[in-house]
Design an enzyme around this catalytic site. Structure first.
Site, PDB file in Angstrom:
ATOM      1  N   GLU A  48       0.798  -1.242   0.000  1.00  0.00           N
ATOM      2  CA  GLU A  48       0.000   0.000   0.000  1.00  0.00           C
ATOM      3  C   GLU A  48       0.825   1.283   0.000  1.00  0.00           C
ATOM      4  O   GLU A  48       0.587   2.186   0.804  1.00  0.00           O
ATOM      5  CB  GLU A  48      -0.962  -0.010   1.203  1.00  0.00           C
ATOM      6  CG  GLU A  48      -1.881  -1.220   1.210  1.00  0.00           C
ATOM      7  CD  GLU A  48      -2.827  -1.259   2.406  1.00  0.00           C
ATOM      8  OE1 GLU A  48      -2.688  -0.428   3.325  1.00  0.00           O
ATOM      9  OE2 GLU A  48      -3.727  -2.126   2.409  1.00  0.00           O
TER      10      GLU A  48
ATOM     11  N   ASN B 171       2.196  -5.241  -3.112  1.00  0.00           N
ATOM     12  CA  ASN B 171       0.797  -5.599  -2.848  1.00  0.00           C
ATOM     13  C   ASN B 171      -0.013  -4.332  -2.546  1.00  0.00           C
ATOM     14  O   ASN B 171       0.435  -3.467  -1.800  1.00  0.00           O
ATOM     15  CB  ASN B 171       0.782  -6.526  -1.617  1.00  0.00           C
ATOM     16  CG  ASN B 171      -0.543  -7.203  -1.361  1.00  0.00           C
ATOM     17  OD1 ASN B 171      -1.082  -7.861  -2.253  1.00  0.00           O
ATOM     18  ND2 ASN B 171      -1.076  -7.072  -0.147  1.00  0.00           N
TER      19      ASN B 171
ATOM     20  N   HIS C 234     -10.217  -6.366  -2.244  1.00  0.00           N
ATOM     21  CA  HIS C 234     -11.286  -6.103  -1.261  1.00  0.00           C
ATOM     22  C   HIS C 234     -12.449  -5.438  -2.003  1.00  0.00           C
ATOM     23  O   HIS C 234     -12.478  -4.222  -2.183  1.00  0.00           O
ATOM     24  CB  HIS C 234     -10.766  -5.207  -0.128  1.00  0.00           C
ATOM     25  CG  HIS C 234      -9.714  -5.863   0.704  1.00  0.00           C
ATOM     26  ND1 HIS C 234      -9.986  -6.953   1.511  1.00  0.00           N
ATOM     27  CD2 HIS C 234      -8.396  -5.614   0.842  1.00  0.00           C
ATOM     28  CE1 HIS C 234      -8.873  -7.337   2.118  1.00  0.00           C
ATOM     29  NE2 HIS C 234      -7.896  -6.551   1.725  1.00  0.00           N
TER      30      HIS C 234
ATOM     31  N   GLU D  25      -6.069 -10.890  -1.219  1.00  0.00           N
ATOM     32  CA  GLU D  25      -6.885 -10.629  -0.015  1.00  0.00           C
ATOM     33  C   GLU D  25      -8.358 -10.495  -0.375  1.00  0.00           C
ATOM     34  O   GLU D  25      -9.050  -9.588   0.105  1.00  0.00           O
ATOM     35  CB  GLU D  25      -6.420  -9.335   0.684  1.00  0.00           C
ATOM     36  CG  GLU D  25      -4.943  -9.289   1.011  1.00  0.00           C
ATOM     37  CD  GLU D  25      -4.520  -8.037   1.775  1.00  0.00           C
ATOM     38  OE1 GLU D  25      -5.387  -7.311   2.284  1.00  0.00           O
ATOM     39  OE2 GLU D  25      -3.312  -7.789   1.848  1.00  0.00           O
TER      40      GLU D  25
ATOM     41  N   ASP E 268     -12.155 -10.347  -0.634  1.00  0.00           N
ATOM     42  CA  ASP E 268     -13.438 -10.474   0.053  1.00  0.00           C
ATOM     43  C   ASP E 268     -14.438  -9.605  -0.691  1.00  0.00           C
ATOM     44  O   ASP E 268     -14.055  -8.729  -1.471  1.00  0.00           O
ATOM     45  CB  ASP E 268     -13.379 -10.179   1.569  1.00  0.00           C
ATOM     46  CG  ASP E 268     -12.595  -8.944   1.970  1.00  0.00           C
ATOM     47  OD1 ASP E 268     -12.499  -8.000   1.161  1.00  0.00           O
ATOM     48  OD2 ASP E 268     -12.096  -8.907   3.106  1.00  0.00           O
TER      49      ASP E 268
HETATM   50  C1  XIL Z   1      -6.285  -6.415   8.401  1.00  0.00           C
HETATM   51  C2  XIL Z   1      -6.590  -7.594   9.302  1.00  0.00           C
HETATM   52  O1  XIL Z   1      -7.497  -8.432   8.655  1.00  0.00           O
HETATM   53  C3  XIL Z   1      -7.163  -7.110  10.623  1.00  0.00           C
HETATM   54  O2  XIL Z   1      -7.278  -8.188  11.532  1.00  0.00           O
HETATM   55  C4  XIL Z   1      -6.271  -6.025  11.214  1.00  0.00           C
HETATM   56  O3  XIL Z   1      -6.886  -5.501  12.375  1.00  0.00           O
HETATM   57  C5  XIL Z   1      -6.041  -4.911  10.225  1.00  0.00           C
HETATM   58  O4  XIL Z   1      -5.482  -5.458   9.030  1.00  0.00           O
HETATM   59  N1  XIL Z   1      -4.976  -4.780   3.744  1.00  0.00           N
HETATM   60  C6  XIL Z   1      -3.966  -5.595   4.209  1.00  0.00           C
HETATM   61  C7  XIL Z   1      -4.214  -6.467   5.367  1.00  0.00           C
HETATM   62  O5  XIL Z   1      -2.904  -5.673   3.563  1.00  0.00           O
HETATM   63  O6  XIL Z   1      -3.048  -6.684   6.130  1.00  0.00           O
HETATM   64  C8  XIL Z   1      -5.316  -5.932   6.249  1.00  0.00           C
HETATM   65  O7  XIL Z   1      -5.582  -6.896   7.267  1.00  0.00           O
HETATM   66  C9  XIL Z   1      -6.543  -5.637   5.432  1.00  0.00           C
HETATM   67  C10 XIL Z   1      -6.237  -4.583   4.386  1.00  0.00           C
END
Ligand code: XIL
Length: 389
Positions: free
Chosen positions: A178, A220, A256, A284, A286
């Site tokens: 990020e 990432n 996401h 990641e 969802d």
């Molecule tokens: C999130 C976790 O799922 C949570 O448990 C934590 O509190 C915050 O981070 N992008 C990422 C992940 O790269 O590491 C993040 O994970 C979600 C967003």
């Protein structure tokens, strides 16, 4: 087609595999013909990982170490359904070095050991990030009391120590997470400020490569899925990294997704990054949607929302399937109870973002993904009259 004498798998009626033989146990190395019995890891033939094995696609999950080992159902699903694991939190700087100078590798080591036992690969997440830093370093990722020289020395030591600690055990490292804002500008983090630019990224990739030359090194980020200022900026940036022979192997698309924003032109974006000579991965995934207030944060307010979610899941997977360089597809966890979404996106409330419900039962999204994977390996040929030559 692999057929196992041990076959006990019961195929979900929603999977179009009728007539296709089912493997019920898998060899130690996915894709290998057979393995010594002691090395064999058993997982259902219709599990996501078994279906992914057939096309060389790793299906991963983020893992919550508070549940792994103590929660029986959670642990069984992690082992049986996934061929790759990502620590959801325990490899983040905040957790590995909560006190300056004192490492705590124990929870992450436990995940690596679990992965070995279950013949899974590990995505290391994440080495350089502005978020979830230890408070002694920075409380917000943008400000710090430490000097630039101190920050530079700390980041170097952190990357080298962590990559060395896990040397040989990590398949893909998210080296940098990020680093860009949605407007395409470099995020003004403590790292950016210490270096006076994005130079910290090339340095981090070089340090990581020296410490473990075999690990695949990834940049990432989120919202790379949509063509726009951010995706374009990251595209241009990784192109310059390649041109400078920085050891970057891939780009992770977090994925996401949210039904309110429409489905992104994900396949095009995966493909254009891949065309730079990089691997890509969905890291990641969802798919959140608006949900009811607590305690029903995983009940969509719109009864039609789950159909949109199914579609998003399916299209996210198919975008990866369509791009040969897309080597893994990783949902960010699998049970709605453990998802970060309801806690993070709560005004308005969102949730129901994963493939399994709050009781760890597969949702329709799971069956859609399962069917897509089954079909990706090839539908069985028709038999009998009219089937052609
Ligand atoms: C999130 C976790 O799922 C949570 O448990 C934590 O509190 C915050 O981070 N992008 C990422 C992940 O790269 O590491 C993040 O994970 C979600 C967003």
């Amino acid at each position: 087609m692999v057929r196992s004498a041990l076959s006990i798998g019961v195929l979900s009626a929603t999977v179009l595999l009728g007539g296709v033989a089912l493997t019920s146990s898998a060899s130690a190395e996915p894709g290998a013909a057979a393995a010594a019995p002691s090395k064999a890891v058993r997982y259902p033939a219709d599990s996501l990982r078994a279906l992914g094995d057939r096309i060389g696609l790793r299906i991963g999950t983020a893992v919550n170490m508070d549940e792994l080992g103590s929660n029986t159902d959670y642990t069984k699903i992690t082992a049986e359904q996934f061929s790759s694991v990502t620590p959801e939190n325990v490899m983040k700087w905040q957790l590995v070095e909560p006190t300056r100078g004192t490492y705590d590798w124990a929870p992450a080591d436990r995940l690596v050991a679990f992965a070995k036992t279950n013949k899974q690969l590990v995505r290391g997440h994440t080495l350089v990030w502005h978020s979830q830093l230890p408070t002694w370093l920075s409380s917000d990722g943008y400000t710090t009391t430490l000097s630039n020289d101190e920050l530079k020395a700390l980041l170097k030591k952190h990357v080298q120590d962590q990559v060395k600690h896990f040397k040989g055990d990590i398949w893909q490292w998210d080296v940098v997470n990020e680093a860009f804002d949605d407007d395409g500008k470099p995020r003004q983090t403590v790292w950016y400020k210490a270096w006076g630019g994005l130079g910290y990224i090339a340095d981090a990739f070089r340090w990581a490569h020296e410490a473990d030359p075999k690990a695949l090194l990834f940049y990432n980020d989120y919202n790379l899925e949509f063509t726009g200022p951010k995706s374009n900026a990251v595209y241009d940036f990784v192109k310059t990294l390649k041109a400078q022979r920085v050891p970057i192997d891939g780009v992770g698309f977090q994925g996401h997704l949210d039904t309110q924003y429409g489905f992104p032109d994900l396949q095009n974006n995966l493909q254009r990054f891949a065309d730079l000579g990089l691997k890509v991965a969905e890291t990641e995934v969802d798919v959140r949607t608006f949900t009811q207030a607590a305690p029903n944060v995983n009940t969509p307010t719109d009864p039609l929302a789950p159909y949109a979610q199914e579609s998003y899941w399916s299209r996210a997977l198919k975008a990866c399937l369509a791009v040969r360089e897309c080597i893994s597809f990783t949902p960010w966890g699998f049970g709605d109870t453990y998802s970060w979404i309801p806690g993070w996106f709560d005004n308005p409330q969102e949730g129901a973002a994963l493939l399994y419900d709050a009781d760890l039962k597969p949702k329709s999204q799971y069956y859609v993904i399962q069917q897509d994977l089954a079909l990706a390996a090839g539908a069985p040929r028709r038999n009998g009259p009219g089937a052609g030559h």
